[in-house]
Every structure is written in C-alpha cells, then in structure tokens.
Design a protein around this motif. Structure first.
Motif, PDB file in Angstrom:
ATOM      1  N   TYR A 145      -7.549 -58.936 -30.274  1.00  0.00           N
ATOM      2  CA  TYR A 145      -6.439 -59.828 -29.954  1.00  0.00           C
ATOM      3  C   TYR A 145      -6.928 -61.275 -29.830  1.00  0.00           C
ATOM      4  N   TRP A 181      -7.692 -62.570 -33.222  1.00  0.00           N
ATOM      5  CA  TRP A 181      -6.445 -62.880 -33.915  1.00  0.00           C
ATOM      6  C   TRP A 181      -5.832 -64.197 -33.403  1.00  0.00           C
ATOM      7  N   SER A 199      -5.125 -66.879 -36.299  1.00  0.00           N
ATOM      8  CA  SER A 199      -3.718 -66.871 -36.714  1.00  0.00           C
ATOM      9  C   SER A 199      -3.091 -68.254 -36.862  1.00  0.00           C
ATOM     10  N   ARG A 225       1.293 -64.552 -41.175  1.00  0.00           N
ATOM     11  CA  ARG A 225       1.287 -64.022 -39.807  1.00  0.00           C
ATOM     12  C   ARG A 225       2.301 -62.894 -39.665  1.00  0.00           C
ATOM     13  N   SER A 274       0.997 -59.661 -41.004  1.00  0.00           N
ATOM     14  CA  SER A 274      -0.242 -59.209 -40.371  1.00  0.00           C
ATOM     15  C   SER A 274      -0.050 -58.878 -38.896  1.00  0.00           C
ATOM     16  N   PHE A 295      -1.943 -55.964 -37.337  1.00  0.00           N
ATOM     17  CA  PHE A 295      -3.395 -56.009 -37.485  1.00  0.00           C
ATOM     18  C   PHE A 295      -4.112 -55.395 -36.296  1.00  0.00           C
TER      19      PHE A 295
END
Length: 273
Positions: free
Chosen positions: A113, A116, A120, A128, A131, A134
């Motif tokens: 996280y 990301w 991101s 985004r 994904s 993800f």
C-alpha cells in the motif's frame, strides 16, 4: 491535479516522500514483528517446528497418497534428526529474526500500500483506475506463495534432507539457524515467485514485455523454471515437478495478463485517435 503536483516536485521532494513511505512500512513491520516476538510459542512450536514432525498435515496427505499407489515412502512416525543451538546467542538471534520475518509477511499488504501511494501519483487517472486491485491481487498471490512454500516445499525439503545419510555413522543434528533458514528461504522465495503475474503486468505496461515475447521464449522459461525448482527444492525429480507445475501455470497466466494489457492499450489508442 495529482499529475501536475508530481511533476512540480523536485528530486529531493521525491526522496523525502519516499523516506516517509519507507518509515511507515518499517514501522508496520516492527509492530507486526513485536506481536510475533511475544507469540513465541505459536510461532516456533506450531509454525516453525511443525514441518519437523511426522504429524504435519502434508506428511499425512502424502502418506495416504503413497499408500493409494501401493508404496509407503512418506509414511513414518518421526523424522530422524535433532535440532539444536550451538552458540550462546543462537536461540535469541533466531527468535529476533523469525519475528522480523513474520512481521514482514503479516505487514506485506501495508508495505504494498505504501509503495502504491508513492508511485500512483505519477500514473494517469485511467491507469490508476485499472490498477485499483493491485494491492489485493499482489497480497493474495504473495500469501498463496508463502503457503505453498510452507506446506509443500518445506516438508519435501525437510523430509529429504533430514533423512539423507552418506553413512550410518553420521547422525543428522541440525543447527537451529540452518533449519530456520530453510523455512524462511522456502516460504519467502515462493511468495516472491508467485508475484510473477504482477511483474509481467507492469513490464507489459511499460513496453518491455509482450505476449509474443513470452510465447517465443516459453521453452527458455521452462528451463529457468526447472532451474528455480532445483534450487529451492531437494534434488529429487518428484519434488521438482511438484514445484515446477504451479510456476508454469503462473507463467501461462502471465501471458494471458500481458495479452489483456496489450488489448486494452490498443483499445485506448483507438479511442484517442
């Protein structure tokens, strides 16, 4: 807006942003590791030393399967080795590093996280959007890989290496650090190998991999898979085949994912043409 902000950030700003994400990730691992440290009984007696006992579920299933085909090679009452610690700080060091490893495994979704959150803002809105799963998919694949390593690779390796003898004069008394290293390497390596579809997804997104490329080099991938299987499993054909099968399935899934990514990219290009 996010795209604009990320472009306006300097290199030092990016480093500062990365530093905070790393701090949060390390903090999450440390918290999970602390919990694992105090759960010593469960971590060691149940998880770590589970594959060293004949009552471990994998051995029971393999025993039933071997009896079904008329052999009893996996049926035994105990494994003929002893685990011991030969250094003063051996048990404490094993406790610390095992807790850290467990902390990393438990905190893996949060670490993803944070990763990301860092990358991101540099993606387009539609990237985004496509994904969003993800973290869930990557975490799921990682945990499946860890479970595969723990319930398949570890028992096969421990059973083979624990019963192997060059002479009846030599007894298997394994050091604690050696035993735990095998457990750690098998589970973490499997967890990371199972991330292959995610890796292929991003490599396809940036144009480094195509479905045609993966299909063309499938035979070389097969050789690589067998090499990986030989490295992380004991040197017997049955174990290598058991490990190679899911990796080959992941490779085929990766080809399918790469095909979908390319198809979506072409569709978006037609829309903006």
């Amino acid at each position: 807006m996010a795209k604009k902000q990320i472009n306006e950030m300097s290199f030092l700003d990016h480093l500062e942003e990365l530093r905070w994400h790393l701090i949060k990730s390390v903090t999450a691992i440390a918290i999970a590791a602390t919990v694992a440290f105090f759960a010593k009984g469960f971590i060691f007696d149940v998880l770590i030393f589970g594959p060293s006992k004949a009552s471990f579920i994998t051995y029971q299933l393999l025993c039933k399967a071997s009896r079904y085909i008329g052999v009893e090679s996996f049926c035994f009452t105990e494994l003929p080795f002893i685990i011991q610690s030969r250094t003063m700080s051996g048990q404490f060091s094993a406790h610390i590093w095992t807790a850290i490893t467990a902390g990393f495994v438990v905190a893996f979704p949060y670490v993803l996280y944070q990763l990301w959150k860092f990358i991101s803002p540099g993606l387009h809105e539609n990237e985004r959007k496509h994904s969003r799963g993800f973290i869930i998919v990557s975490s799921l694949l990682f945990f499946i890989g860890v479970l595969f390593g723990y319930y398949v690779i570890c028992p096969l390796s421990i059973n083979f290496l624990g019963t192997y003898q060059v002479s009846s004069e030599v007894y298997n008394n394994f050091d604690l650090s050696s035993y735990i290293s095998l457990i750690r390497a098998s589970t973490l390596a499997s967890g990371l190998v199972f991330e292959l579809p995610i890796v292929i997804y991003f490599l396809t997104k940036i144009g480094l991999v195509t479905p045609q490329f993966l299909r063309t080099y499938r035979k070389y991938a097969l050789v690589l898979v067998l090499v990986i299987s030989a490295i992380i499993t004991p040197p017997d054909i049955a174990s290598q085949v058991i490990v190679a099968i899911p990796i080959l399935i992941l490779y085929e899934v990766s080809i399918f994912i790469s095909k979908i990514v390319i198809r979506n990219q072409k569709r978006n290009e037609k829309k903006h043409a």
